[in-house]
Enzyme design. Structure first.
Site, short mmCIF file in Angstrom:
data_model
loop_
_atom_site.label_atom_id
_atom_site.label_comp_id
_atom_site.label_asym_id
_atom_site.label_seq_id
_atom_site.Cartn_x
_atom_site.Cartn_y
_atom_site.Cartn_z
N PRO A 7 0.82 -1.22 0.00
CA PRO A 7 0.00 0.00 0.00
C PRO A 7 0.86 1.27 0.00
CG PRO A 7 -0.69 -1.52 1.74
CD PRO A 7 0.61 -2.04 1.21
N GLU A 9 2.55 -7.79 8.32
CA GLU A 9 2.61 -6.32 8.27
C GLU A 9 3.56 -5.82 7.18
OE1 GLU A 9 0.60 -4.26 10.13
OE2 GLU A 9 -0.27 -6.20 10.62
N ARG A 34 -2.34 -8.64 -20.94
CA ARG A 34 -3.21 -8.29 -22.07
C ARG A 34 -2.56 -7.26 -22.99
NH1 ARG A 34 -8.11 -7.58 -21.47
NH2 ARG A 34 -8.41 -5.63 -22.55
N ASP A 78 -9.53 0.04 -24.77
CA ASP A 78 -9.80 -0.12 -23.34
C ASP A 78 -9.88 1.21 -22.62
OD1 ASP A 78 -9.91 -2.82 -23.03
OD2 ASP A 78 -7.84 -3.07 -22.36
N1 ADE Z 1 -0.66 -5.37 -0.22
C1 ADE Z 1 -1.59 -5.03 0.67
N2 ADE Z 1 -2.36 -4.04 0.23
C2 ADE Z 1 -1.91 -3.71 -1.02
C3 ADE Z 1 -2.27 -2.75 -1.98
N3 ADE Z 1 -3.29 -1.90 -1.78
N4 ADE Z 1 -1.58 -2.71 -3.13
C4 ADE Z 1 -0.54 -3.54 -3.32
N5 ADE Z 1 -0.14 -4.47 -2.44
C5 ADE Z 1 -0.80 -4.55 -1.29
#
Ligand code: ADE
Length: 253
Positions: A99, A126, A164, A179
């Site tokens: 994230p 984590e 793709r 797309d």
């Molecule tokens: N691992 C956990 N959440 C994630 C996300 N939003 N994007 C990429 N990998 C992740």
């Protein structure tokens, strides 16, 4: 293209054996290698995680099993070349899904298809020891502003979106070009037979056989949808004079 995945749950990637990705694997457009860091642990409990220094909740993936797994990938014969070229960072990239990464965009997928070899590291718990990211990871990507329980689904999304775009992966290349996001615009609406269903008709222009008019209508619908749903996309786009005119008219209507 060769993709090596590093994951504690390699079985999850069987989802890629279907559809376009499945066909790309069968046709050897894509070689998918699954690597489990648990196979590179050195203790009898095969420990891959540990508590974070400084305290706090959860566990982290340890540096050593991930590093040994990565080294094994780059020592593998079939990608020895990739290893050599990796030194100059020419043909292979190590990507970590988290994230905290850069938000993955269609343009990133396009760029990633230019590499011969990718390693995708999927975190669990984590996350992973920061030193592995600092030492080994070239790029960190997030698939959106939400937290998943691991990087596997994110890696599969990246692989699917990228596959793709590989030449020959999708039968009709035009469908990829049209797309959503390919040109920073959302896709126009699509209809198939019958021409009327439950009293709802297909827009007349699509039945006209006039391809110029149909293209105009589609372009206008793309712009309209983008304007209504994702106006932010238009900020990053170089619009043609014609498109600017259409937008001005749409805003007036
Ligand atoms: N691992 C956990 N959440 C994630 C996300 N939003 N994007 C990429 N990998 C992740």
């Amino acid at each position: 293209m060769i993709i090596d995945v590093i994951s504690l749950m390699p079985e999850m990637f069987s989802a890629l054996n279907y559809g376009i990705t499945g066909r790309a694997i069968q046709n050897q457009l894509l070689t998918l290698n699954l690597n489990n860091p648990r196979d590179f642990t050195r203790d009898k409990h095969r420990t891959v995680d540990d508590t974070p220094y400084g305290g706090g909740p959860g566990m982290l993936m340890k540096y050593q099993p991930l590093k040994d797994c990565l080294d094994d990938i780059y020592n593998h014969k079939s990608i020895a070349q990739a290893k050599e070229e990796r030194t100059s960072r020419n043909n292979s990239k190590v990507i970590y899904l988290s994230p905290q990464g850069k938000r993955l965009q269609q343009s990133d997928l396009k760029k990633l298809t230019g590499w011969e070899h990718l390693v995708l590291i999927c975190g669990r718990y984590e996350g992973i020891d920061e030193r592995l990211i600092q030492q080994e990871v070239d790029e960190e990507y997030s698939i959106g502003d939400y937290v998943l329980s691991g990087g596997e689904l994110a890696a599969m999304i990246l692989i699917d979106g990228m596959t793709r775009l590989l030449p020959g992966a999708v039968g009709d290349n035009e469908s990829v070009v049209n797309d959503s996001f390919y040109d920073n615009l959302l896709d126009y609406p699509h209809y198939t037979r019958p021409a009327e269903v439950d009293g709802h008709k297909v827009p007349e222009v699509l039945l006209s056989g006039n391809h110029e008019k149909i293209n105009q209508w589609r372009q206008e619908q793309s712009l309209l949808r983008t304007l209504q749903r994702r106006p932010d996309l238009l900020d990053d786009k170089n619009l043609s004079h014609e498109q600017l005119e259409i937008i001005a008219r749409l805003k007036n209507e």
